[in-house]
Design a protein around this motif. Structure first.
Motif, PDB file in Angstrom:
ATOM      1  N   VAL A  43       7.136  -9.964  40.396  1.00 51.26           N
ATOM      2  CA  VAL A  43       6.978 -10.143  38.957  1.00 51.26           C
ATOM      3  C   VAL A  43       5.559  -9.714  38.593  1.00 51.26           C
ATOM      4  N   GLY A  44       5.428  -8.644  37.849  1.00 53.90           N
ATOM      5  CA  GLY A  44       4.118  -8.091  37.510  1.00 53.90           C
ATOM      6  C   GLY A  44       3.725  -8.271  36.054  1.00 53.90           C
ATOM      7  N   THR A  45       4.241  -9.307  35.410  1.00 61.52           N
ATOM      8  CA  THR A  45       3.972  -9.539  33.990  1.00 61.52           C
ATOM      9  C   THR A  45       2.478  -9.580  33.684  1.00 61.52           C
ATOM     10  N   ALA A  46       1.701 -10.271  34.522  1.00 64.57           N
ATOM     11  CA  ALA A  46       0.269 -10.454  34.257  1.00 64.57           C
ATOM     12  C   ALA A  46      -0.489  -9.128  34.257  1.00 64.57           C
ATOM     13  N   ALA A  53       1.905  -0.842  40.351  1.00 67.35           N
ATOM     14  CA  ALA A  53       2.041  -2.091  41.104  1.00 67.35           C
ATOM     15  C   ALA A  53       3.473  -2.263  41.604  1.00 67.35           C
ATOM     16  N   ILE A  54       4.445  -1.943  40.782  1.00 63.85           N
ATOM     17  CA  ILE A  54       5.850  -2.056  41.176  1.00 63.85           C
ATOM     18  C   ILE A  54       6.138  -1.096  42.330  1.00 63.85           C
ATOM     19  N   SER A  55       5.661   0.120  42.218  1.00 66.98           N
ATOM     20  CA  SER A  55       5.842   1.110  43.285  1.00 66.98           C
ATOM     21  C   SER A  55       5.158   0.666  44.580  1.00 66.98           C
ATOM     22  N   ASN A  56       3.936   0.129  44.466  1.00 64.17           N
ATOM     23  CA  ASN A  56       3.229  -0.376  45.649  1.00 64.17           C
ATOM     24  C   ASN A  56       4.018  -1.486  46.326  1.00 64.17           C
ATOM     25  N   LEU A  71      11.335  -8.042  38.620  1.00 67.17           N
ATOM     26  CA  LEU A  71      11.636  -8.472  37.258  1.00 67.17           C
ATOM     27  C   LEU A  71      10.577  -7.871  36.361  1.00 67.17           C
ATOM     28  N   GLN A  72      11.018  -7.084  35.425  1.00 66.28           N
ATOM     29  CA  GLN A  72      10.128  -6.412  34.494  1.00 66.28           C
ATOM     30  C   GLN A  72      10.436  -6.912  33.093  1.00 66.28           C
ATOM     31  N   LEU A  73       9.403  -7.223  32.322  1.00 66.04           N
ATOM     32  CA  LEU A  73       9.600  -7.702  30.953  1.00 66.04           C
ATOM     33  C   LEU A  73       9.097  -6.719  29.902  1.00 66.04           C
ATOM     34  N   TYR A  74       8.289  -5.750  30.321  1.00 74.17           N
ATOM     35  CA  TYR A  74       7.790  -4.717  29.402  1.00 74.17           C
ATOM     36  C   TYR A  74       8.574  -3.444  29.608  1.00 74.17           C
ATOM     37  N   VAL A 105       4.104 -14.272  27.290  1.00 76.11           N
ATOM     38  CA  VAL A 105       5.349 -13.515  27.462  1.00 76.11           C
ATOM     39  C   VAL A 105       6.416 -14.391  28.102  1.00 76.11           C
ATOM     40  N   TRP A 106       6.049 -15.139  29.143  1.00 72.43           N
ATOM     41  CA  TRP A 106       7.028 -16.018  29.787  1.00 72.43           C
ATOM     42  C   TRP A 106       7.562 -17.063  28.822  1.00 72.43           C
TER      43      TRP A 106
END
Length: 154
Positions: A43-46, A53-56, A71-74, A105-106
Motif C-alpha cells: 500500500v503506497g498511499t503515503a 515504488a509499486i514497481s520496486n 492496493l492503489q487509491l490514486y 485518503v484512508w
C-alpha cells in the motif's frame, strides 16, 4: 480467534545498486503469516501510489515464495471491492511518505475500518514510517513541513 499482529518498523526493502530486495523486517512479517506462499499487499498511499515504488515492490518480490499485489487509491481504487481484496490478504505492507495525506485518503475510503477488520481476522499489518504510524493512535510527523508535529489518528 485469529492472532492479531502489527509490525511497525523503520526498514523494509533494501535498495542496492539497480535493484530492490526484501529486507529482514518484511521476511519476519511474511513468516508471521505461517503460509508457504503468503499474499503480500503493498500500500503506497503515503507516497501518492508512486508507480516507481509499486514497481520496486514487485521487483523485490520476484523469485520469492510470495503472491505480491498492491492496493492503489490514486486516482481511484484498483480493486472493485477494496474490503474483499484487503480481507483476502495474509499481510499488508504500507510504505512511508506523508502520514497526514495517508490518513485523509484512508478516512475517505473507509480503510481504517477495513484494516481493523482485517487485523481482527489475522491479517498481519505492517509498514515503515507513515506505514508504522498509521497503525497507532498517533505520533510525530514531518508531513506539515520540516519541524516535527504531533498527529492523531482518528
Amino acid at each position: 480467534m485469529a492472532k492479531r499482529q502489527i509490525v511497525a518498523g523503520s526498514g523494509g526493502f533494501l535498495y542496492e545498486a539497480q535493484y530492490t530486495k526484501i529486507g529482514p523486517i518484511i521476511k519476519y512479517v511474511l513468516n508471521l503469516t505461517q503460509k508457504e506462499e503468503p499474499k503480500l499487499c503493498f500500500v503506497g498511499t503515503a507516497g501518492g501510489d508512486s508507480p516507481i515504488a509499486i514497481s520496486n515492490f514487485y521487483n523485490a518480490c520476484y523469485g520469492h515464495s510470495i503472491k505480491p499485489s498492491h492496493l492503489q487509491l490514486y486516482p481511484y481504487p484498483n480493486h472493485r471491492s477494496v474490503r474483499e481484496y484487503v480481507l483476502s490478504q495474509d499481510a499488508i505492507w504500507v510504505s512511508g511518505g506523508s502520514v497526514a495525506n495517508l490518513m485523509a485518503v484512508w478516512n475517505e475510503h473507509g480503510l481504517f475500518k477495513i484494516f481493523h477488520e482485517a487485523w481482527e481476522n489475522g491479517v498481519v499489518l505492517s509498514g515503515i514510517s507513515a506505514g508504522s504510524i498509521c497503525w497507532s493512535a498517533g505520533g510525530t510527523t514531518d508531513s506539515f513541513g520540516l519541524d516535527l508535529q504531533h498527529i492523531l489518528n482518528n
